[in-house]
Scaffold this active site. Structure first.
Site, short mmCIF file in Angstrom:
data_model
loop_
_atom_site.label_atom_id
_atom_site.label_comp_id
_atom_site.label_asym_id
_atom_site.label_seq_id
_atom_site.Cartn_x
_atom_site.Cartn_y
_atom_site.Cartn_z
CE LYS A 219 -4.05 -1.74 2.53
NZ LYS A 219 -5.02 -1.49 1.45
NE ARG B 130 -11.00 -9.64 -2.20
CZ ARG B 130 -11.32 -8.75 -3.12
NH1 ARG B 130 -11.65 -9.13 -4.34
NH2 ARG B 130 -11.31 -7.46 -2.84
#
Ligand code: BES
Ligand code: MN
Ligand code: ZN
Length: 508
Positions: free
Chosen positions: A280, A354
């Protein structure tokens, strides 16, 4: 703050209540609530309204002292808006103003004689809960790691709700439930606000163990070896780059009948999300300590239902690890096999939520659940879609799922912890196609929160399931940076409503 119920003496009424401060409502049209009229023997309250010292607008306040013939030293007037119907919104503004006023008073105890059962379409229990949550939220300080705590010597310590004899049992129950909910939210906020070097997967597991001890929950904590034995290849691919050992926490509150199918809550517990090799950007990356807020909401909800002694079977599952880059970390293009047997091409290591949830959702099958709800700070796209007001709610679209969605939406509305339903359709599933595996873990920028939900959906076909994306609602950024405790009110109320509906639901 200590909360209680005080039954009003039929003879002396509100004028005789012994308290440091009595709180009564006034309205915009210069009208007085019934309790205010009773206290207004000399006309001081009417005069205050007439003079304009208090407008009666929702959230306006005025303190009167040493009023003749009144046992209480202080009268706090609280504006509630229009008299005809106190709207939910106006009552909540009043509750917030009340919380701020009480925190700044010299009084040690206070008694509320407010029109608790006059809120449009809501009952006294709702009003009591709203006030208790507003007060506890106002008093919350994320200062466990500050060497100097905010000195808070002032302020009301004990608060009583004045009620008639007939509704005092219901009011007592409402207070106990609201305090349990506030305690659950506080745990969720504390865990969220703790930095990732303190709040590790091991710390979450220890917190769950302490909850299990305090409230007699069943507990299991699985370690890496056990996860390998379960073939949780997707979850394990996320933890690979981290030095912190992963933990897979299972909490069991068996408050219902033994044979009743449980509700299962699954919370994303990434204690820090760097993005992994798909790193990130640096700006605001500290906020990725909040990537375990789904897990924290499961633990907070367990604290609340444990304290309430909820008569329902509830199982909490928390897959927890860090998402770190390293020489051992997963790389874009890696293909892993999930516990379900489906293979996944990891095109972006930052779509890690996920990857840990899918194995937890497969694990949930063994409980033959009545319903499974997962809670996750899953996508930035959900923040783009819904902002910071609504949690994203995703389910399939059939009768059973519409019913579950409606229950969750209603629980959110009742507590001001709202969700908004988003679509799951096969047309979005196509974005998850991979040339090399059963699916990719990302579906590109369009509808990013929906394709994330579609990914999870592939692992939930054996039961009724809903997904809550709390990326926009679990914490606040900026000057007021801090965890919100959401969606603990939504989840707890959903479970309470199910417990009240009683009747063992059949496994889906
Ligand atoms: N934890 C983040 C989601 C997130 C980001 C929540 C910012 C709140 C604020 C999640 O693991 C993530 O990184 N998601 C990616 C998915 C993308 C790579 C498909 C995202 O939202 O950018
Ligand atoms: Mn991520
Ligand atoms: Zn994440």
């Amino acid at each position: 703050m200590d909360f209680s119920i005080k039954t009003i003496d039929a003879k002396t009424g509100t004028t005789g209540i012994k308290t440091d401060c009595i709180v009564v409502g006034v309205f915009e049209n210069k009208k007085l609530s019934q309790a205010a009229r009773e206290l207004d023997r000399k006309g001081d309250i009417a005069a205050a309204l007439k003079s304009g010292d208090i407008s009666g607008k929702p959230g306006s306040t005025l303190l009167l002292r040493n009023t003749d013939g009144i046992a209480s030293e202080r009268i706090l007037l609280l504006g509630m808006g229009n008299e005809e119907t106190i709207s939910e919104k106006n009552f909540l503004s009043a509750a917030q103003a009340l919380a701020r006023s009480l925190a700044g008073l010299g009084a040690k105890d206070a008694t509320l004689a407010l029109p608790l059962d006059s809120v449009n379409k809501r009952d006294a229990a709702w009003a009591i809960r709203s006030i208790i949550l507003a007060i506890r939220d106002n008093a919350y300080r994320p200062d466990t790691l500050k060497s100097q705590k905010d000195a808070n010597s002032n302020g009301v310590r004990k608060l009583a709700f004045a009620t008639g004899t007939t509704d005092s049992a219901a009011a007592k129950n409402a207070v106990a439930q609201a305090v349990a909910l506030a305690n659950g939210m506080e745990l969720t906020k504390d865990l969220g606000n703790l930095p990732s070097n303190v709040c590790t997967p091991t710390y979450l597991a220890n917190t769950a163990k302490k909850l299990a001890k305090d409230y007699k929950f069943g507990i299991e904590v699985l370690d890496r070896r056990q996860l390998e034995a379960l073939k949780m290849g997707s979850f394990l691919s996320v933890t690979k780059g981290s030095e912190e050992p992963p933990k897979f926490i299972i909490l069991k509150h068996m408050g219902g009948k033994t044979k009743d199918a449980p509700v299962v809550l699954v919370g994303k517990g990434i204690t820090f999300d760097t993005g992994g090799i798909s790193l990130k950007p640096g700006a605001n990356m500290d906020e990725m300590k909040y990537d375990m807020c789904g897990a924290a909401s499961v633990l907070g909800t367990f604290r609340a239902i444990g304290e309430m002694g909820l008569k329902l079977n509830v199982i909490g599952i928390v897959p927890s690890c860090e998402n770190m880059p390293s020489g051992r970390a997963s790389k874009p293009g890696d293909i892993v096999t999930s516990m379900s047997g489906q293979t996944i091409e990891i095109l972006n290591t930052d779509a890690e939520g996920r990857l840990i949830l899918c194995d937890a959702l497969t694990y949930a099958e063994r409980f033959k659940p009545a319903a499974v709800v997962d809670i996750a700070t899953l996508t930035g796209a959900c923040v783009t879609a819904l902002g910071h007001h609504n949690t994203g709610l995703f389910t399939r679209h059939d009768d059973a799922h519409d019913e579950l969605a409606d229950e969750l939406l209603a629980a959110g509305k009742a507590t001001g912890d709202t969700a908004w339903r988003m679509p799951i359709e096969d047309s979005y599933q196509e974005q998850l196609k991979s040339n090399f595996a059963d699916m990719a873990n990302i579906g590109g920028p369009p509808g990013g929160s929906i394709t994330a939900a579609c990914f999870l959906e592939r692992f939930t076909r054996k039961y009724t399931w809903a997904h809550l994306d709390i990326a926009g609602t679990a914490w606040k950024s900026g000057a007021a940076k801090g965890a919100t405790g959401r969606p603990v009110p939504l989840l707890t109320t959903f479970l309470l409503n199910r417990a009240q509906a009683g009747s063992g639901r059949k496994a889906a």
